[in-house]
Design a protein around this motif. Structure first.
Motif, PDB file in Angstrom:
ATOM      1  N   UNK A   1       0.801  -1.084  -0.016  1.00  0.00           N
ATOM      2  CA  UNK A   1       0.034  -0.302  -0.032  1.00  0.00           C
ATOM      3  C   UNK A   1       0.983   1.327   0.030  1.00  0.00           C
ATOM      4  N   UNK A   2       0.368   2.315  -0.246  1.00  0.00           N
ATOM      5  CA  UNK A   2       0.936   3.649  -0.369  1.00  0.00           C
ATOM      6  C   UNK A   2       0.862   4.626   1.027  1.00  0.00           C
ATOM      7  N   UNK A   3       1.403   5.602   0.970  1.00  0.00           N
ATOM      8  CA  UNK A   3       1.245   6.469   2.353  1.00  0.00           C
ATOM      9  C   UNK A   3      -0.580   6.997   2.389  1.00  0.00           C
ATOM     10  N   UNK A   4      -1.218   6.525   1.411  1.00  0.00           N
ATOM     11  CA  UNK A   4      -2.647   6.866   1.627  1.00  0.00           C
ATOM     12  C   UNK A   4      -3.538   5.607   1.929  1.00  0.00           C
ATOM     13  N   UNK A   5      -2.905   4.590   2.086  1.00  0.00           N
ATOM     14  CA  UNK A   5      -3.277   3.236   2.162  1.00  0.00           C
ATOM     15  C   UNK A   5      -4.071   2.618   0.782  1.00  0.00           C
TER      16      UNK A   5
END
Ligand SMILES: Cc1cc2nc3c(=O)[nH]c(=O)nc-3n(C[C@H](O)[C@H](O)[C@H](O)COP(=O)(O)OP(=O)(O)OC[C@H]3O[C@@H](n4cnc5c(N)ncnc54)[C@H](O)[C@@H]3O)c2cc1C
Length: 482
Positions: free
Chosen positions: A422-426
């Protein structure tokens, strides 16, 4: 997501194609999305799968953003591993830190997260964990969760950064579960599982789920996967963490990898499936999991010869590997060492010995082996300043004094550590860091991805799950209401 794309490529051990067919508990094994259903049976703004700390925090946040949330939980109760857990939570800038006068900054914590990863971690995600960790812990306090005043570096972290919940994960999930159930706009369906995610072009269109034993199609703008690890899926364990295939497990019964299989089939990046958290902390006869609090307080492990064989507080994998080389391993504790000793005695898993001689006799080990071990350990414990013993142990608590108690210990797998990226925004992303679909989010153990290639230190996993649960809830809520 530039960082991720570099390190995930390095740490990837598998992709969707190799996962397909590995004991699928979900209906979709191919890499093409399932065709859209002819009709929808129900509708929600957001479907969240998995009611551990990640899924529950996501549900609360998404509802706060005004979204109608359907939370699916496979077993009869909310909780998952988050309930079984010791719930040590590595965090910074919480009311706990402030109340105890602990000086720390989110910048220092973010740096520690990145440093511990040894170049494998996403700096943006590290920043999010450090920044949101304080709000996560404070929120738990608002829900009535109590933290002990115990201060230590939690198995080797650099700072006094790890509040420990009184009543462990059971207390967290009782409070968080109660909050979920009283929050408007959240419908909880227990004994219900996500089966598929439907995509319409580049967007999430809904899910199929087993709801009360019936397969239904639910229209939704966003999905959050929070289904935990895969340690109960023996086929996946044998394929990826084969060295632990016969190891005992203490984990949620539904840790079957449903979310991992489902998301990877849709193109999610997958990393570190070969890593599992195996701890040396299970009592052998009754299979009770204890935390490392007694070890931090001064307990030692000895083998069937009465000899210490490992630094008890080094990273778990090393302790386990050494433990498995012994015929048997015992933890030696004593009265007054730590309140957990009383719990061990009450649980009926200890044997008492009023002297070192009696300890040797009851363990069936030569007294000339165990006596010098305890005496040497106590000698170093009594020293001041920086201490290191012959096995590299640097954390010492109190001396071991009669009456002693011993209990047999064994490695136990508590969680698999690989998962989707996942990225930093989930958002669920490919190995290149590209979102798989609009409205597709994940949080918690299912989405450990690249982050825990070195395994986790006590406190790292709970915070990751709670924080990205909150982020997934906020982001999916915003997206669904836009
Ligand atoms: C014994 C133990 C001790 C631990 N101690 C610590 C600690 O002190 N500190 C720390 O940081 N970490 C610790 N951990 C790890 C930490 O607790 C977990 O990483 C974290 O709680 C994971 O949260 P989660 O919400 O992602 O998963 P879980 O809490 O496991 O929740 C996942 C939920 O999804 C459900 N589910 C599965 N499949 C489906 C499906 N198809 N549809 C719907 N629902 C589904 C499961 O039943 C489960 O309830 C420990 C773990 C264990 C087991």
């Amino acid at each position: 997501m530039t960082q991720s794309s570099q390190f995930t490529r390095r740490h990837v051990v598998t992709g969707a194609a190799t996962l397909a067919g590995a004991g699928l508990a979900v209906s979709q094994a191919a890499s093409a999305p399932a065709p859209l259903p002819a009709k929808w049976d129900q509708e929600a703004d957001i479907v969240i799968a998995g009611g551990g700390v990640a899924g529950c925090m996501a549900a609360i946040e998404a509802a706060a953003a005004g979204a109608k949330v359907l939370l699916l939980q496979a077993t009869p109760d909310l909780g998952g591993n988050s309930r079984i857990s010791s719930a040590w939570i590595r965090s910074a800038n919480t009311r706990w830190h402030k109340n105890l006068g602990i000086q720390d900054t989110t910048e220092a914590y973010a740096k520690d997260i990145v440093d511990y990863g040894g170049g494998t971690r996403d700096e943006k995600k590290a920043k999010v964990i450090a920044e949101v960790s304080g709000r996560f812990v404070d929120r738990l306090m608002d829900y009535g969760v109590k933290f002990s005043d115990e201060k230590d570096t939690a198995n080797g972290g650099p700072t006094l950064r790890v509040p420990k919940v009184e009543g462990r994960g059971a207390a967290v999930m009782a409070a968080v579960g109660a909050q979920v159930r009283k929050t408007q706009n959240i419908t909880v369906k227990t004994d219900s599982k996500i089966l598929d995610v439907y995509l319409d072009g580049d967007k999430v269109a809904g899910v199929s789920a087993d709801l009360d034993g019936k397969k239904v199609a639910i229209k939704a703008k966003a999905v959050v996967l929070a289904t935990g690890g895969f340690g109960r899926n023996q086929k996946l364990v044998e394929k990826y963490t084969n060295q632990w295939k016969e190891t005992f497990r203490i984990m949620d019964v539904e840790d079957k990898g449903d979310g991992l299989l489902l998301a990877s089939a849709l193109g999610a990046g997958v990393a570190n499936l070969q890593v599992a958290m195996v701890t040396p902390l299970m009592e052998y006869s009754k299979r009770i999991f204890y935390s490392s609090l007694t070890l931090l307080a001064g307990a030692i492990f000895v083998n069937e010869q009465g000899k210490r064989f490992v630094n008890e507080l080094i990273i778990y994998t090393t302790t386990n590997t050494e433990m498995l080389k012994q015929k048997a391993s015992y933890q030696i504790v004593c009265e007054g060492l730590h309140p957990m000793v009383e719990e061990m005695i009450k649980n009926g898993v200890t044997t008492r010995a009023d002297s070192i001689e009696e300890l040797a006799q009851k363990l069936g080990v030569p007294v000339e082996n165990i006596k010098p071990e305890i005496e040497e350990h106590n000698r170093i414990t009594a020293m001041s300043g920086k201490r290191v013993d012959r096995l590299g142990r640097t954390v010492f608590g109190k001396p071991l004094k009669a009456p002693f108690y011993f209990l047999r210990m064994h490695p136990v797998m508590i969680e698999t550590v690989g998962g989707i990226t996942i990225d930093d925004k989930a958002q669920v992303v490919t190995l290149g860091g590209k979102p798989v679909a609009k409205g597709f989010y994940a949080a918690g153990a299912v989405a450990f991805g690249e982050h825990f290639g070195r395994g986790y230190r006590s406190g790292d996993a709970y915070v990751y799950s709670g924080v990205f649960g909150m982020v997934a809830g906020q982001e999916s809520g915003r997206y669904a209401k836009a």
